[in-house]
Design an enzyme around this catalytic site. Structure first.
Site: not given
Lengths: 334, 344, 339
Positions: A71, A140
């Protein structure tokens, strides 16, 4: 503007939030070949939550790129690309992964234009999914949009309807500033009317009055917009509830919210982010700054009770803010 | 704009002039920092001139560089104007960033300078991104990231090189190994002896060159540029060099010995390059003295420009956050306009 | 006790030739492993040997000492570390006085630096890459074993070593006299300024002198070898002068660098005896020895002379074959009896 007025006279199509986002992406990829989508599994696989779908087949690898699971690297590359002539749209599969890329977000993306005295554009869009409700557990399921809304130099939007999902996605891509689009993953299947006009956008910084009412204003975001509308319908006859989809978190449409509060005198802020030091507090601070003397009752907050999102269903349901919480808050003040 | 190479006599003299300009600029920046006229921090490039100039000489004028916190040398090598740089260091409105950036954030995207950077290791992802733009638009450019030996340990550097390699982007990663990451020697920060060995992790070539030899740097970057422009992907180049001053100006430097510093100064890149040009009859001592005097004048002019330039109006603090205005900031800006910000 | 010298050049195998051609990279991990293999190879013989290793700042010597077989008596050479070629030369000069055989791990440049200081000490030159003229790409253990049978006099060094030639260069240019010594090649490039450590463009190669030649070699030795091979221990050498292949009377197809097969225009090829000089009149150029750029010249007269007194290179295969033929590697009684 009210949601209905926005759609009046527009040709629309019924579609899900997921389809609306994909249509927005597709139209922008088509309009401008410098728009580049990148992220983990957004290409051939079609996205873990199937948002990008078949865009890879339609536009090819040059415009829809699968990245390494890195990321910091690809968000950083999006920043560098945005400064040098392209218009990247990077997807963070789950907003919880934003921490990995935070350096490039907070020190490069957010600051470059300002540090350089305005001498760079930063037309980068970050799409990130948020929200609990599917048993995805703490890493998540997070709702982190407050971080971004708080950090100077970044714009943040969080659609609650299919129309806004498309309109904000397009507005974000067309913006010359960094814009984060926070997509609540539990509403991807939620349907709505979406304008088909290829230049339909939802301006960043505008809220949408989704339902007009007289007694209480609910300022909601994302999934809680739909749930608040259901609550409002259920209360109709007893309480007249106005529901506003904030849509844009930074900049925030203070005017629309305050105008409603002046009318109703009561307000509930419903947002899935953790309650303390957050999005709710900012909306409430602005409300009291601008309309202190219109207030008839303390403003209520509906959000996650400062915990992470637990895994097991009863635990998750315990902390996940929902329509019931909104209804309780309304009933407390009317 | 990097409109010089090392291929002709005139260009070699220009390269030497740039090296001298960097040294003079940073020498004076150090003085004015010590005097308190330059606020914040300054990180001086003195000793590393051959790396910046050798690199930029091998790049095309349109190529991008992403710089580091020690960026003055990269700016001058790339052709930025010392007047505007010095004005930025002094925090003046006429500086490259209108006084908003200072020493660590000088940028000029139009000249291909993607910014000095206060975050160690943040430049490589930006260069990868610039290389992505170049590749996507099929432009005849490359993007080079300068990074330090310290930055080479950063995760985002690995991510950036891996991504650029995987996508065969026109990027070059140039490690300026000045032997210390802040105050900690490179051996204590890396298990590999030669930082270029990490290239093997990306299946790209990695070479180590003498960063005190401008031609060695030039040749390596030239080859890296050729590879990048041919679509062969990135190259990792390590230039071994040394900073003569501390990590930041005023750093006590208790981590190294005078003897070690002297050993590097004995191999000074400017002295060596000058000697070669004299050896080749392309320069005489008298011409060198003249060049040095001109450089001193250039920097004296830059300081005068910086001194004379206006400080930014406080109201400008509210500008440049976005491409448009947002009501949140406008509110504060308006209050500042009417009452000097007292009611904020 | 037989004494072995070990030189491992930590910086070999990393220069710009990795960029300009197909040269391979040898990292320190590989060098450390090869070094330990050499030490293991030394235990092939019954006699215990002592080893001194050149110190370095990259941990190769430290690692070797830590991992060395316990029966070896191993230590570092006491010397300052400059992290330049001077280290190799200093260690080699020390071994000239003390060692019975020396193993060098590196490329042509390292072998030359060591060889010029070693005098008569037999040299096992191990290539840590795949693109060298003098060192051979041989497993470290085998190289160690060859050094051991020579150092312990299991085999006669005379019979399994060859005398390599050298090339002495004297250049007179505007700035005076300069000297240089090469082992296999001295090359001239006309890229006037840029100090190339690698040949980038074959048209820049003007010629030079070789002390050996074979078409299976790489570089100038390959070019010369395409015309007439010269064994490493054969007397003399050859001088080559190149030009534009469209104009020269002959041309040669040769391997000029790893990954670079090219046509070279041959102006002249001249066989040289030992001590027979070849003279070159040169404008702006760079001359280099054994693939490394060394000296920049302007308006120079350069004399290159093959000479006889080069290093004694060990024939690794030959040394071990000789040991085998002598039966030195087998025992004709149970091991328990021997101990």
């Amino acid at each position: 503007m009210t949601a209905q007025a926005e759609l009046d006279g527009q040709e629309t199509e019924t579609m899900t939030v997921r389809e609306a986002i994909r249509q927005g992406l597709r139209e922008e990829l088509e309009r401008d070949e410098d728009v580049l989508i990148m992220g983990e599994d957004v290409g051939a696989f079609g996205g873990v939550l199937e948002v990008t779908g078949n865009l890879y087949e339609e536009f090819g690898e040059e415009q829809v790129r699968d990245t390494p699971i890195a990321e910091a690297g690809y968000v950083g590359a999006a920043v560098g690309a945005a400064a040098t002539g392209t218009r990247p749209v990077a997807e963070l599969m789950f907003s919880d992964f934003m921490g990995v890329s935070m350096e490039q977000i907070m020190n490069q993306m957010a600051k470059m234009r300002y540090m350089f005295g305005g001498k760079t554009e930063m037309p980068v869009t970050i799409r990130a999914t948020e929200g609990g409700g599917m048993g995805a557990a703490s890493q998540h399921s997070g709702t982190v949009h407050t971080w971004i809304s708080h950090f100077p130099g970044l714009k943040a939007v969080a659609p609650g309807t299919a129309a806004a999902a498309k309109g904000l996605t397009k507005a974000a891509i067309r913006s010359d500033d960094p814009v984060f689009v926070f997509e609540n993953k539990m509403i991807y299947e939620q349907k709505g009317e979406v304008p088909t006009d290829e230049d339909y956008i939802t301006p960043i910084g505008e809220a949408s009055v989704e339902r007009e009412g007289e007694d209480v204003t609910v300022v909601a975001t994302q999934r809680l917009v739909g749930e608040s509308l259901t609550v409002a319908d259920g209360l109709s006859g007893d309480v007249s509830v106005e529901v506003i989809d904030a849509q844009s978190l930074y900049p925030l449409d203070t005017e629309t919210i305050v105008e409603s509060l002046r009318k109703t005198g009561r307000m509930v802020v419903a947002d899935e982010s953790p309650v303390s030091y957050g999005t709710h507090a900012e909306i409430i601070a602005r409300a009291q700054e601008e309309a202190f003397f219109s207030l008839d009752a303390p403003i209520q907050r509906v959000g996650t009770p400062d915990t992470h999102m637990p895994f097991s269903t009863p635990l998750e349901q315990e902390v996940l803010p929902d329509g019931e919480g909104v209804q309780n808050a309304i009933e407390k003040i009317v | 704009m990097t409109d010089y190479t090392l291929e002709t006599e005139d260009d070699r003299l220009e390269a030497l002039r740039r090296m001298l300009t960097i040294r003079e600029f940073d020498t004076k920046a150090g003085h004015y920092f010590a005097d308190g006229e330059i606020p914040g921090f300054v990180h001086l490039y003195i000793g590393e001139e051959a790396v910046g100039v050798g690199t930029c000489a091998a790049l095309d004028p349109d190529d991008y560089i992403a710089s580091t916190h020690r960026g003055h040398g990269h700016c001058i090598a790339k052709g930025l104007d010392p007047d505007l740089m010095m004005a930025e260091l002094f925090g003046k409105a006429d500086g490259y960033c209108n006084g908003k950036g200072g020493s660590m954030h000088i940028a000029d995207i139009d000249s291909g300078m993607l910014g000095a950077n206060g975050i160690v290791g943040a430049g490589p992802p930006l260069a990868t991104g610039a290389a992505l733009s170049i590749s996507h638009q099929d432009r005849d450019q490359v993007a080079l990231a300068f990074l330090g030996d310290g930055a080479t340990a950063q995760g985002q550097v690995h991510e950036a090189i891996n991504q650029a390699s995987t996508w065969d982007l026109p990027a070059i990663f140039l490690i300026e190994n000045n032997q210390y990451g802040e105050a900690t020697p490179v051996e204590k920060q890396h298990n590999v002896d030669q930082l270029s060995d990490t290239a093997q992790a990306y299946d790209i070539p990695g070479v180590t060159v003498d960063g005190m030899d401008i031609t060695a740097v030039y040749e390596a970057v030239q080859e890296g540029r050729k590879r990048a422009a041919n679509g062969d992907g990135p190259t990792l180049i390590e230039a071994e060099t040394y900073r003569y001053h501390g990590h930041y100006e005023g750093d006590e430097q208790n981590y190294r010995t005078d003897e070690e510093l002297q050993q590097w100064k004995d191999r000074d890149a400017i002295d060596a390059f000058k000697a070669r040009l004299i050896d080749r009859d392309e320069l005489s001592e008298a011409e060198f003295e003249e060049m040095q005097a001109e450089v001193e004048e250039t920097i004296a002019d830059a300081i005068e420009f910086a001194h004379d330039a206006e400080l930014p109006h406080p109201q400008e603090a509210y500008d440049d956050m976005f491409s448009d205005t947002v009501p949140e900031i406008e509110k504060f800006a308006n209050r500042a306009r009417t009452d000097g910000g007292d009611s904020r | 006790m037989a004494h072995i010298g070990l030189i491992v050049n930590p910086s070999a195998g990393r220069d710009i030739r990795r960029l300009t051609g197909g040269a391979s990279v040898v990292d320190n991990y590989a060098k450390r492993s090869t070094t330990v293999c050499v030490l293991d190879g030394l235990t092939l013989v019954d006699e215990t040997v002592s080893v001194e290793i050149m110190p370095d700042k990259t941990g190769i010597a430290e690692h070797a000492i830590g991992e060395a077989p316990s029966e070896l008596d191993i230590s570092k050479v006491e010397m300052p570390i400059k992290e330049t070629a001077a280290d190799t030369r200093r260690a080699a000069a020390h071994f000239r006085e003390t060692a019975d055989a020396v193993v060098v791990l590196g490329g042509d440049g390292t072998s030359r630096d060591a060889a010029l200081e070693l005098g008569d000490v037999p040299l096992v030159s191990v290539s840590t890459g795949t693109n060298n003229v003098v060192p051979t790409p041989v497993d470290g253990t085998v190289a160690g074993a060859a050094a051991a049978v020579i150092a312990t006099a299991v085999v006669d060094a005379e019979t399994v070593t060859t005398r390599h030639g050298k090339i002495e260069v004297r250049a007179d240019d505007v700035n005076g006299e300069k000297h240089l010594t090469g082992l296999a090649t001295i090359g001239i490039t006309d890229r006037p300024f840029v100090g190339t450590r690698a040949l980038v463009d074959p048209t820049e190669l003007l010629g030079g002198v070789v002390s050996r030649a074979h078409p299976a070699a790489i570089g100038l030795t390959s070019v010369a070898g395409c015309i007439e091979p010269i064994a490493p221990d054969a007397p003399g050498g050859a001088a080559l002068r190149f030009g534009d292949p469209d104009e020269t009377p002959r041309s040669v197809r040769a391997i000029l660098a790893p990954g670079m097969t090219t046509t070279i225009g041959l102006e002249s090829h001249e066989s040289l005896d030992w001590d027979e000089p070849a003279v070159f009149e040169l404008q702006d150029c760079v001359i280099g020895a054994d693939g490394e750029r060394e000296v920049e010249l302007a308006d120079a007269t350069v004399t290159m002379t093959p000479t006889a007194n080069g290093p004694r290179l060990v024939d690794v295969d030959g040394a071990l074959q000789a040991a085998s033929e002598k039966g030195a590697l087998i025992s004709d009684r149970p091991l328990a009896d021997a101990e």
